[in-house]
Design an enzyme around this catalytic site. Structure first.
Site, PDB file in Angstrom:
ATOM      1  N   LYS A 116       0.810  -1.215   0.000  1.00  0.00           N
ATOM      2  CA  LYS A 116       0.000   0.000   0.000  1.00  0.00           C
ATOM      3  C   LYS A 116       0.847   1.270   0.000  1.00  0.00           C
ATOM      4  CE  LYS A 116      -4.061  -1.959   2.324  1.00  0.00           C
ATOM      5  NZ  LYS A 116      -3.595  -3.326   2.532  1.00  0.00           N
ATOM      6  N   GLU A 200      -2.596   6.471   8.500  1.00  0.00           N
ATOM      7  CA  GLU A 200      -3.317   7.454   7.701  1.00  0.00           C
ATOM      8  C   GLU A 200      -4.325   8.218   8.548  1.00  0.00           C
ATOM      9  OE1 GLU A 200      -3.373   5.208   3.367  1.00  0.00           O
ATOM     10  OE2 GLU A 200      -5.166   5.190   4.599  1.00  0.00           O
ATOM     11  N   HIS A 235     -14.498  -3.750   9.032  1.00  0.00           N
ATOM     12  CA  HIS A 235     -13.766  -3.341   7.820  1.00  0.00           C
ATOM     13  C   HIS A 235     -13.954  -4.326   6.671  1.00  0.00           C
ATOM     14  CE1 HIS A 235     -11.908  -0.225  10.220  1.00  0.00           C
ATOM     15  NE2 HIS A 235     -11.443  -1.121  11.049  1.00  0.00           N
ATOM     16  N   ARG A 297      -7.231  -8.002  -9.098  1.00  0.00           N
ATOM     17  CA  ARG A 297      -7.940  -9.264  -9.324  1.00  0.00           C
ATOM     18  C   ARG A 297      -9.423  -8.978  -9.500  1.00  0.00           C
ATOM     19  NH1 ARG A 297     -10.426  -9.386  -4.442  1.00  0.00           N
ATOM     20  NH2 ARG A 297      -9.248  -8.721  -2.609  1.00  0.00           N
TER      21      ARG A 297
END
Length: 632
Positions: A116, A200, A235, A297
């Site tokens: 990421k 973040e 999540h 994907r």
């Protein structure tokens, strides 16, 4: 076109790929573990190859065995599905080295988006907006804590590799950062083999909106519009829809252009998803969305995109992997109506969505869709199959399409009300409650919606008198041979010239229910009998009653007193107490790792610990984890 492909996956996605391949005249090879020897995807494929024991590390993650199976059966290409090896660039390299085609993006593209932090730096360079945060290589705990303070709380700690909510923690205070970081690292290490994280800014009213992109090997890339995946628990996505509610033309143009830019930046080929986090505190604005990650994907929720565009994404994957150009230009791809997908899981929503296992003694899906809608059911299981602890506990995906959002949502609610599963607890009642929630119906949804309403959405009322009577009637087997399939069982409800009466005792939780029934010739129509139980279905809810075994009751009396048992099979990862410790109700005692997630086991009451499971213990469901000393 390929003449034969191997599907390196299992469950509903493997069945889904077989369906498209068959329509295209392509033969399929399935692979299976010990646990999946009789699975639906094995039965559906043209051939099947055994690749190892049940744990994924010994079967579905064994690249060498999968490639060997492809070569031995004469397959020309491998479709990875999603999960498992689908985003493993080393696997792609091995497939290519073996002279086979990987049905997906290049190893270079997967590597570019696999971490990421690196992906976000790449997107910044390409001009794609990125969430404010720390995406650097340095991983010192003190440095990360300092970066969190600079960003400003609340912050989100996220695993650098992987996804699905694993290795993710929200932190609201400086004092909580160290413990949250340690938990995120442990979970990330266990799930992805990499404990590196990024930090973040946490968006206060976030929406998760993603764009389906598709590229080919000739330099072209298009988008197939957006999906809203904001309805999440832990999540992880629960209900997805396309298009996103409240989406404006200006916002859609900005997001889809950014998504295609991202795909072209890495010369992407195949199906991919660009995921954005959106600040919806002031509606959907083109200056309030940021790149989150790219899934290189096919996505679990791809059917909603197929329903609103009329595109078979698996067919596109096969054609692009074979070397063909994209079947349609951007101008030829249009939106039509609205679609929802609800993920039916074997899990207990009332216990924090705790994953469940069990045998699907009864499994039935609605046949007809609501007026004005079309329905599609994606599943990899049949009645009699087992939900094992080895794999994701998904039972099915209910997909409904309608001319507009309101009709599609009404169709979804009706479809969920018709789902019947007995033998394992499921989230169907929760899904039905969410689909009929006023805020969700109004499109006022963000990733915190379920958390704010969790108690209301997961609380199930006591079964009605009608449900109890239906359970009693089914348990008495008046005119009902469903329990054991014995055709002579129907005679149990026969008496000559007079109605028959029967005493029935059922258990519901801690309650004991007794009734004297007189048969009126009308068998229960919405109940399922299974060994030792009867389950009644009412508008999305499943009420399961136990049929007591008087011989077992005496043996079990008092056996569970003063102990806490494992709610599911798993690994004891961390032990926070020891024999002899005095603990308070709610105090964390140990961490159980199960279904790829960590679950904290807390003290059920005050007391002194007599025994506690050892760190590293592998336990089955019902194993005593903690035993309390008897009170003096």
């Amino acid at each position: 076109m390929f003449s034969k492909i191997l599907i390196a996956n299992r469950g509903e996605i493997a069945v889904r790929i077989v369906r498209t391949a068959r329509r295209m005249g392509i033969a399929t090879v399935a692979v299976y573990s010990d646990a999946d020897a009789k699975a639906l995807h094995v039965a559906e494929a043209d051939e099947a190859v055994h690749i190892g024991p049940s744990p994924v590390a010994d079967s579905y993650l064994r690249a060498d065995r999968i490639i060997a199976a492809a070569l031995a059966t004469g397959a020309e290409a491998i479709h990875p599905g999603y999960g498992f090896l689908s985003e493993n660039p080393d696997f792609v390299d091995q497939v290519t080295a073996a002279g086979l085609v990987f049905i997906g993006p290049s190893a270079a593209a997967i590597r570019a988006m696999g971490l990421k932090d690196a992906a976000k730096r790449l997107m910044e360079e390409a001009g794609v907006p990125v969430v404010p945060g720390y995406h650097g290589e340095a991983q010192d705990d003190g440095l990360l804590a300092g970066k969190a303070a600079e960003i400003g709380y609340p912050v989100l700690i996220k695993a650098r590799a992987g996804g699905g909510g694993k290795g993710m923690r929200r932190v609201d205070r400086t004092d909580d950062f160290a413990e949250a970081l340690a938990g995120a690292r442990r979970e990330a290490k266990g799930a992805f083999g990499d404990d590196s994280v990024l930090v973040e800014k946490y968006v206060e009213k976030p929406r998760h909106i993603e764009v389906q992109v598709f590229g080919d090997n000739h330099g072209d890339a298009v988008h197939l519009f957006e999906r809203d995946c904001s309805a999440q628990r832990r999540h992880q996505k629960v209900i997805e829809e396309a298009p996103a509610p409240g989406m404006t033309m200006e916002m859609r143009r900005a997001m889809t252009e950014a998504a295609v830019t991202a795909a072209k930046a890495i010369a992407y080929s195949g199906a991919g998803t660009i995921e954005f986090i959106v600040d919806a505190s002031e509606g959907l604005r083109p200056d309030r969305f940021w790149f989150m990650e790219m899934n290189t994907r096919l996505q679990v929720e791809h059917p909603v995109t197929e329903m609103v565009t009329g595109v078979d994404l698996v067919e596109w994957q096969l054609r692009v992997a074979y070397g063909e150009r994209l079947p349609k230009t951007q101008e030829e791809i249009a939106l039509n109506g609205h679609a929802f997908e609800a993920r039916v899981y074997a899990e207990d929503a009332s216990k924090g969505f705790l994953p469940a296992i069990g045998t699907l003694h009864h499994l039935s899906f609605p046949i007809d869709s609501a007026r004005g809608t079309t329905m599609r059911i994606e599943t990899g299981v049949r009645a009699g199959d087992s939900i094992s602890p080895f794999y994701d506990p998904m039972i099915a995906k209910m997909v409904v399409h309608g001319p507009d959002r309101r009709q599609a949502l009404n169709g979804l609610a009706e479809a969920l009300a018709g789902v019947q599963v007995a033998g394992s607890v499921t989230n169907v009642g929760f899904l039905h409650a969410l689909a009929t929630d006023a805020d969700f119906a109004a499109g006022d949804v963000d990733t915190g919606l379920i958390g704010r309403k969790q108690e209301a959405l997961t609380t199930v009322d006591r079964p009605s008198q009608h449900a109890i009577s239906q359970a009693m009637l089914a348990a008495a087997q008046f005119g009902n041979a469903q329990a054991d399939g014995d055709p002579w069982g129907a005679l149990a409800g026969y008496a000559h010239f007079h109605p028959i009466a029967r005493k029935v005792t059922l258990g519901f939780g801690e309650e004991k229910l007794d009734a004297q029934l007189t048969y009126d010739g009308k068998p229960s129509s919405n109940a399922a009998l299974w060994p030792g139980h009867v389950t009644v279905f009412e508008r999305g809810n499943a009420f399961t009653f136990s049929i007591p075994d008087p011989f077992a009751e005496a043996a079990e009396a008092g056996s569970a007193h003063g102990s806490m048992r494992a709610p599911m099979p798993g690994l004891v990862k961390i032990v926070r107490a020891a024999a002899g410790d005095t603990v308070a109700k709610g105090q964390p005692l140990l961490v159980l790792e199960a279904m790829k997630m960590e679950h904290t086991i807390a003290a059920a009451h005050d007391g002194v610990i007599a025994e506690i499971a050892a760190n590293g213990s592998q336990v089955t469901e019902g194993t005593v984890l903690v035993r309390f000393a008897e009170e003096a």
